[in-house]
Motif scaffolding. Structure first.
Motif, PDB file in Angstrom:
ATOM      1  N   SER A   1      60.549  -0.226 -63.541  1.00 55.69           N
ATOM      2  CA  SER A   1      61.948  -0.108 -63.096  1.00 55.69           C
ATOM      3  C   SER A   1      62.786   0.646 -64.126  1.00 55.69           C
ATOM      4  N   ALA A   2      62.573   0.335 -65.400  1.00 50.53           N
ATOM      5  CA  ALA A   2      63.321   1.012 -66.458  1.00 50.53           C
ATOM      6  C   ALA A   2      62.972   2.497 -66.513  1.00 50.53           C
ATOM      7  N   VAL A   3      61.684   2.811 -66.441  1.00 51.82           N
ATOM      8  CA  VAL A   3      61.236   4.212 -66.466  1.00 51.82           C
ATOM      9  C   VAL A   3      61.794   4.972 -65.272  1.00 51.82           C
ATOM     10  N   LYS A   4      61.731   4.362 -64.075  1.00 54.20           N
ATOM     11  CA  LYS A   4      62.239   5.010 -62.863  1.00 54.20           C
ATOM     12  C   LYS A   4      63.734   5.291 -62.976  1.00 54.20           C
ATOM     13  N   ASN A   5      64.496   4.282 -63.377  1.00 56.25           N
ATOM     14  CA  ASN A   5      65.952   4.446 -63.484  1.00 56.25           C
ATOM     15  C   ASN A   5      66.331   5.480 -64.540  1.00 56.25           C
ATOM     16  N   LEU A   6      65.592   5.483 -65.643  1.00 56.08           N
ATOM     17  CA  LEU A   6      65.855   6.448 -66.709  1.00 56.08           C
ATOM     18  C   LEU A   6      65.580   7.869 -66.248  1.00 56.08           C
ATOM     19  N   LEU A   7      64.456   8.065 -65.584  1.00 50.76           N
ATOM     20  CA  LEU A   7      64.092   9.404 -65.097  1.00 50.76           C
ATOM     21  C   LEU A   7      65.094   9.907 -64.058  1.00 50.76           C
TER      22      LEU A   7
ATOM     23  N   ALA B   1      68.184   8.982 -63.663  1.00 54.17           N
ATOM     24  CA  ALA B   1      69.538   9.146 -64.212  1.00 54.17           C
ATOM     25  C   ALA B   1      69.654  10.382 -65.107  1.00 54.17           C
ATOM     26  N   LEU B   2      68.612  10.642 -65.913  1.00 56.83           N
ATOM     27  CA  LEU B   2      68.706  11.712 -66.914  1.00 56.83           C
ATOM     28  C   LEU B   2      68.075  13.033 -66.489  1.00 56.83           C
ATOM     29  N   PHE B   3      66.963  12.971 -65.776  1.00 58.15           N
ATOM     30  CA  PHE B   3      66.200  14.192 -65.509  1.00 58.15           C
ATOM     31  C   PHE B   3      66.149  14.595 -64.036  1.00 58.15           C
ATOM     32  N   PHE B   4      66.117  13.618 -63.133  1.00 55.94           N
ATOM     33  CA  PHE B   4      65.953  13.939 -61.706  1.00 55.94           C
ATOM     34  C   PHE B   4      67.012  13.223 -60.866  1.00 55.94           C
TER      35      PHE B   4
ATOM     36  N   VAL C   1      58.634  11.235 -60.364  1.00 57.50           N
ATOM     37  CA  VAL C   1      59.052   9.870 -60.713  1.00 57.50           C
ATOM     38  C   VAL C   1      57.960   8.867 -60.354  1.00 57.50           C
ATOM     39  N   VAL C   2      57.370   9.027 -59.176  1.00 58.76           N
ATOM     40  CA  VAL C   2      56.315   8.106 -58.738  1.00 58.76           C
ATOM     41  C   VAL C   2      55.089   8.212 -59.654  1.00 58.76           C
TER      42      VAL C   2
END
Length: 532
Positions: free
Chosen positions: A478-484, A486-489, A500-501
């Motif tokens: 969840s943290a990795v998904k939200n970070l990606l 928000a910042l990159f995609f 992301v997946v």
């Protein structure tokens, strides 16, 4: 014993998973070629076909598996051979009868879904496709019998290979046949869908060919005269038929649990939502999104199908020998395998629901779909546990109580389908599914505890470590998904969601595997220190 159970589980689970993956993947290019109207026509044909398959095979693979395992344990090879010879004749007759019934009833079934004034598919095209798919019923029942025969001997390789070969042949025929029909022959969508539905027959031909080859290799053993047993009463063909039917009817009822749950939704969602104020188009949109989410949820569940199948002959042997201690050990081992597969799969899907749904069904209301998939994903764990507990009940001859549990769950599901959407219009149907399976599962667990006894003490630490690893995995993913996102995609495009997946899945594998290893490694070190 443990290695044999695990090997059989891996073979059948792998075959089932490969088959489900192929069955899922081909839907995407097929839909692009035949469109939504063609896809509806395809489903019109496969609906009654699936019901007739269930009725004509009557749970034969699992029933035959159980019977052969039983008589092998009793060292009655003469009965095993008679089961083979009489059972294959019964299935040939059953298959041909099912073919005739579906073929003759195709006009009546077609009128249930369309009429002469329909602006979509014509009545004639639906009749045509139902008739085409009915031919597969001639082959599928004897093929199912042969798979059960090998499973009863705990030889899981031939049925596993047959399952994969059948699906590969079917998918190739569908995609190649539809492409040629539309692009080169320039025929109608009805003709193209006809090719797709007839692929069920082609796949069955290839699937049964694999099994016949294996039977031929073992012909000396299968068809050799069995030594008569002095002092043992003879078992007539009539008694064998009676036992096959008695064993198989509960299996078909249980095997139809998923289709029944699915059909309750398919046939009730539109009317319920329209009754509370939705337009038909919006109701059908929600119906379709729930259906797509269901496909994804059931994908990891298919991995555990082999576990449900392979547990039956092994536990039946223990039951016949009155070895309840071994039965509890086999049950715990099966439960651990299931939890190791389903916990990370179900909750990994929960964590990645939105981008996962987007890359699978980008044209099917992804905004709604991601949210509903998140609600639906954990249900996969319940469905998988229910399937295994049902198989356990069948090994101890508690089929009637398992059927009663299923009936209770379906009643709860149907009742809540009419109540919950008033408060949760989109997710209410999914929540009703949870309560339905929980009801059935509760009945199963109570009956298992009364007949075998449930003792999870020996696997308690491994269960706790699996749950802890899953919780950490969900937090990391969840943290990795939200970070990606928000910042990159930040923009939802197919490529962005796919990245992301992929990164989320890799992060989940590392987190789950790392935590699980660390917990077990710490316990091993502590155990060694205590011994010293």
């Amino acid at each position: 014993m443990a290695n044999k159970l695990l090997r059989g589980t891996v073979q059948l689970s792998s075959a089932s998973f490969i088959s489900k993956i192929l069955g899922f993947i081909y839907m995407i290019p097929l839909g692009m070629m035949i469109g939504s109207t063609g896809n509806a026509l395809y489903r019109y044909a496969y609906g009654p076909y699936a019901i007739m398959i269930s009725l004509s095979t009557m749970g034969i693979p699992l029933a035959i598996s159980k019977m052969i395992s039983k008589y092998n344990e009793l060292e009655r090879q003469d009965v095993v051979q008679r089961i083979f010879k009489s059972g294959i004749l019964l299935m040939l007759a059953s298959g041909f009868t099912a073919f005739l019934v579906l073929y003759m009833l195709s006009p009546l079934m077609a009128r249930i879904v369309v009429n002469d004034s329909s602006s979509g598919n014509s009545l004639e095209s639906v009749i045509f496709n139902i008739k085409l798919v009915s031919f597969a019923l001639i082959i599928v029942p004897p093929m199912s019998f042969l798979r059960g025969y090998f499973q009863g001997h705990q030889t899981m390789g031939p049925p596993a290979v047959s399952t994969v070969v059948e699906q590969i042949a079917r998918v190739i025929f569908i995609l190649a046949g539809v492409f040629v029909t539309i692009k080169f022959l320039h025929l109608s969508v009805t003709a193209a869908v006809g090719v797709a539905t007839f692929a069920a027959f082609i796949g069955a031909v290839f699937g049964i060919a694999v099994l016949i080859k294996q039977v031929w290799k073992r012909r000396d053993h299968i068809f050799s005269p069995a030594a008569a047993r002095e002092g043992s009463p003879d078992i007539s063909i009539r008694e064998i038929f009676k036992e096959i039917i008695q064993h198989s009817i509960p299996f078909v009822v249980m095997g139809m649990s998923l289709p029944l749950y699915q059909n309750i939704d398919s046939y009730s969602i539109n009317r319920i939502l329209m009754h509370i104020g939705f337009k038909q188009h919006d109701a059908e949109d929600i119906n379709g999104v729930i259906s797509y989410a269901q496909v994804l949820v059931l994908l990891p569940v298919s991995i555990t199908t082999g576990l449900s199948v392979s547990i039956i002959p092994n536990m039946t042997k223990s039951f016949v020998a009155n070895n309840y201690k071994l039965m509890r050990k086999q049950m715990n081992q099966s439960f651990l395998v299931l939890m190791t597969i389903m916990l990370p799969a179900a909750f990994g899907m929960f964590a990645l629901a939105e981008p996962l749904y987007y890359i699978m069904f980008p044209n099917a209301t992804p905004e709604m779909g991601g949210g509903l998939l998140r609600v639906y994903a954990p249900a996969g764990l319940l469905i998988a546990i229910y399937g295994v507990t049902t198989s356990i009940l069948q090994t101890v001859n508690q089929q009637k109580k398992a059927i009663a549990g299923l009936a209770a769950g379906l009643i709860v599901k149907l009742a809540l389908n009419f109540i919950l959407p008033n408060y949760y219009p989109e997710s209410g149907f999914i929540i009703a599914t949870y309560f339905g399976y929980l009801t059935s599962l509760t009945v199963n667990i109570i009956v298992i505890n009364r007949n075998i006894g449930i003792n999870l003490k020996n696997i308690k630490f491994r269960l706790i470590s699996l749950i802890a690893s899953t919780v950490i995995m969900v937090l990391v993913v969840s943290a990795v998904k939200n970070l990606l996102m928000a910042l990159f995609f930040p923009k939802a495009t197919y490529v962005n969601e796919l990245i992301v997946v992929i990164i989320g899945v890799l992060a989940g594998i590392l987190a789950f595997g790392g935590v699980l290893y660390a917990l077990n490694f710490t316990r091993i070190k502590k155990y060694i220190k205590m011994k010293q």
